[in-house]
Design a protein around this motif. Structure first.
Motif, PDB file in Angstrom:
ATOM      1  N   ALA A  87     -23.219 -21.857  23.018  1.00 29.16           N
ATOM      2  CA  ALA A  87     -23.999 -21.173  24.053  1.00 29.16           C
ATOM      3  C   ALA A  87     -24.919 -20.126  23.433  1.00 29.16           C
ATOM      4  O   ALA A  87     -26.086 -19.984  23.833  1.00 29.16           O
ATOM      5  N   ALA A  88     -24.405 -19.387  22.451  1.00 24.69           N
ATOM      6  CA  ALA A  88     -25.235 -18.388  21.775  1.00 24.69           C
ATOM      7  C   ALA A  88     -26.403 -19.048  21.056  1.00 24.69           C
ATOM      8  O   ALA A  88     -27.530 -18.525  21.054  1.00 24.69           O
ATOM      9  N   SER A  89     -26.159 -20.207  20.459  1.00 28.35           N
ATOM     10  CA  SER A  89     -27.243 -20.904  19.759  1.00 28.35           C
ATOM     11  C   SER A  89     -28.321 -21.357  20.728  1.00 28.35           C
ATOM     12  O   SER A  89     -29.516 -21.313  20.413  1.00 28.35           O
ATOM     13  N   ILE A  90     -27.921 -21.767  21.924  1.00 24.46           N
ATOM     14  CA  ILE A  90     -28.886 -22.192  22.945  1.00 24.46           C
ATOM     15  C   ILE A  90     -29.729 -21.011  23.402  1.00 24.46           C
ATOM     16  O   ILE A  90     -30.961 -21.107  23.515  1.00 24.46           O
ATOM     17  N   ILE A  91     -29.089 -19.882  23.648  1.00 25.79           N
ATOM     18  CA  ILE A  91     -29.828 -18.687  24.072  1.00 25.79           C
ATOM     19  C   ILE A  91     -30.806 -18.258  22.987  1.00 25.79           C
ATOM     20  O   ILE A  91     -31.986 -17.983  23.248  1.00 25.79           O
ATOM     21  N   ALA A  92     -30.333 -18.175  21.740  1.00 25.27           N
ATOM     22  CA  ALA A  92     -31.189 -17.728  20.641  1.00 25.27           C
ATOM     23  C   ALA A  92     -32.390 -18.653  20.473  1.00 25.27           C
ATOM     24  O   ALA A  92     -33.530 -18.190  20.312  1.00 25.27           O
ATOM     25  N   ALA A 135     -31.264 -18.115  15.622  1.00 23.71           N
ATOM     26  CA  ALA A 135     -32.299 -19.153  15.563  1.00 23.71           C
ATOM     27  C   ALA A 135     -33.466 -18.571  14.780  1.00 23.71           C
ATOM     28  O   ALA A 135     -33.857 -17.428  15.008  1.00 23.71           O
ATOM     29  N   GLY A 136     -33.981 -19.352  13.841  1.00 28.29           N
ATOM     30  CA  GLY A 136     -35.152 -18.899  13.105  1.00 28.29           C
ATOM     31  C   GLY A 136     -34.849 -18.242  11.785  1.00 28.29           C
ATOM     32  O   GLY A 136     -35.595 -17.372  11.340  1.00 28.29           O
ATOM     33  N   ARG A 137     -33.801 -18.684  11.117  1.00 26.81           N
ATOM     34  CA  ARG A 137     -33.494 -18.118   9.802  1.00 26.81           C
ATOM     35  C   ARG A 137     -34.520 -18.569   8.752  1.00 26.81           C
ATOM     36  O   ARG A 137     -34.935 -17.782   7.900  1.00 26.81           O
ATOM     37  N   GLY A 138     -34.915 -19.824   8.806  1.00 21.50           N
ATOM     38  CA  GLY A 138     -35.741 -20.381   7.742  1.00 21.50           C
ATOM     39  C   GLY A 138     -37.246 -20.425   7.926  1.00 21.50           C
ATOM     40  O   GLY A 138     -37.959 -20.615   6.950  1.00 21.50           O
ATOM     41  N   PRO A 139     -37.808 -20.259   9.116  1.00 21.30           N
ATOM     42  CA  PRO A 139     -39.246 -20.442   9.309  1.00 21.30           C
ATOM     43  C   PRO A 139     -40.117 -19.489   8.488  1.00 21.30           C
ATOM     44  O   PRO A 139     -39.706 -18.379   8.168  1.00 21.30           O
ATOM     45  N   VAL A 140     -41.323 -19.950   8.212  1.00 19.73           N
ATOM     46  CA  VAL A 140     -42.310 -19.111   7.528  1.00 19.73           C
ATOM     47  C   VAL A 140     -43.076 -18.239   8.516  1.00 19.73           C
ATOM     48  O   VAL A 140     -43.722 -17.268   8.134  1.00 19.73           O
ATOM     49  N   MET A 141     -42.985 -18.564   9.791  1.00 20.84           N
ATOM     50  CA  MET A 141     -43.624 -17.785  10.854  1.00 20.84           C
ATOM     51  C   MET A 141     -42.629 -17.460  11.956  1.00 20.84           C
ATOM     52  O   MET A 141     -41.726 -18.247  12.245  1.00 20.84           O
ATOM     53  N   GLY A 142     -42.825 -16.306  12.576  1.00 17.22           N
ATOM     54  CA  GLY A 142     -42.060 -15.951  13.755  1.00 17.22           C
ATOM     55  C   GLY A 142     -40.794 -15.179  13.450  1.00 17.22           C
ATOM     56  O   GLY A 142     -40.432 -14.949  12.294  1.00 17.22           O
ATOM     57  N   PRO A 143     -40.086 -14.770  14.505  1.00 14.34           N
ATOM     58  CA  PRO A 143     -38.922 -13.893  14.361  1.00 14.34           C
ATOM     59  C   PRO A 143     -37.633 -14.641  14.081  1.00 14.34           C
ATOM     60  O   PRO A 143     -37.541 -15.864  14.215  1.00 14.34           O
ATOM     61  N   LEU A 144     -36.654 -13.867  13.685  1.00 13.02           N
ATOM     62  CA  LEU A 144     -35.262 -14.303  13.660  1.00 13.02           C
ATOM     63  C   LEU A 144     -34.622 -13.749  14.927  1.00 13.02           C
ATOM     64  O   LEU A 144     -34.724 -12.552  15.193  1.00 13.02           O
ATOM     65  N   VAL A 145     -34.001 -14.610  15.713  1.00  9.82           N
ATOM     66  CA  VAL A 145     -33.396 -14.200  16.980  1.00  9.82           C
ATOM     67  C   VAL A 145     -31.895 -14.405  16.901  1.00  9.82           C
ATOM     68  O   VAL A 145     -31.425 -15.489  16.535  1.00  9.82           O
ATOM     69  N   ILE A 146     -31.154 -13.359  17.206  1.00  8.77           N
ATOM     70  CA  ILE A 146     -29.694 -13.429  17.225  1.00  8.77           C
ATOM     71  C   ILE A 146     -29.230 -13.244  18.660  1.00  8.77           C
ATOM     72  O   ILE A 146     -29.717 -12.361  19.371  1.00  8.77           O
TER      73      ILE A 146
END
Length: 217
Positions: free
Chosen positions: A139-144, A8-19
């Motif tokens: 499920a992984a996408s929900i957690i991320a 989650a968060g591959r494209g944002p300009v702010m914040g982390p990428l969470v795997i």
């Protein structure tokens, strides 16, 4: 053992990428929970499902900060960074079967990038829309997504005002960045400075209303 991995968060300009990686011996429990791709669920529903997923599955999460992403991208690609993070979590899980949501336009290439960064050798399924078609990846996408949403809330508290999701098409994020840049002549913490979008914002920082935002996916 089956392990699903998504981000989650591959494209944002702010914040982390969470795997996130989720592992089960059977996906029956996840099917009972009616897990779906996180983008198809409300935040309230995701937050209700996340602890229930953790009850029926083993979960591992890796968070890559905006600063880490910027530093890595000086020498390599976001796809490689993501593949290395996927590989790290799969190594920790050491499953028989790993199912991942492909970040590259070429599924096979992304799967090979992951395998090249691992010592263990599970059977690998790397597919676009895996988060839609495989419950363990859903499920992984929900957690991320749930973890990332919480981090964005914390960033807002740290900076003293809501920052939104971090995506450039988010009105709250746009307004926050415009105001911060006008007042401080610099980006706030947690901004991905290497993003094309960020550079466009900076060049237009004296403009009251910014337009034509582009996502740097």
């Amino acid at each position: 053992m089956i392990c699903g991995v998504d981000e989650a968060g591959r494209g944002p300009v702010m914040g982390p990428l969470v795997i996130a990686a989720v592992m089960v011996d059977t996906d029956a429990g996840l099917k009972e929970l009616k897990v779906k791709d996180s983008k198809l669920l409300t935040r309230q529903k995701r937050e209700a499902l996340a602890p229930r997923i953790r009850e029926v599955a083993r979960v591992e999460v890796k968070v890559l900060s905006a600063e880490h992403i910027d530093k890595f991208r000086t020498d390599d690609s976001l796809n490689m960074l993501e593949a290395m993070a996927f590989a790290e979590l799969i190594e920790i899980m050491s499953p028989d079967l790993a199912i991942v949501d492909a970040a590259d336009v070429v599924e096979e290439r992304f799967g090979k990038m992951i395998m090249d960064n691992m010592r263990c050798r599970p059977e690998m399924v790397c597919k676009h829309k895996a988060d839609v078609n495989y419950p363990v990846v859903s499920a992984a996408s929900i957690i991320a997504k749930t973890v990332r949403d919480g981090i964005m809330d914390d960033i807002g508290k740290e900076l003293g005002q809501p920052v939104g999701s971090g995506y450039p098409n988010d009105e709250t994020t746009r307004s926050f960045l415009e105001k911060w840049i006008r007042e401080n002549k610099d980006f706030p913490p947690h901004t991905r400075r290497s993003w094309r979008t960020a550079k466009e914002i900076y060049s237009l920082s004296s403009v009251t209303r910014l337009t034509d935002w582009t996502d740097n996916r």
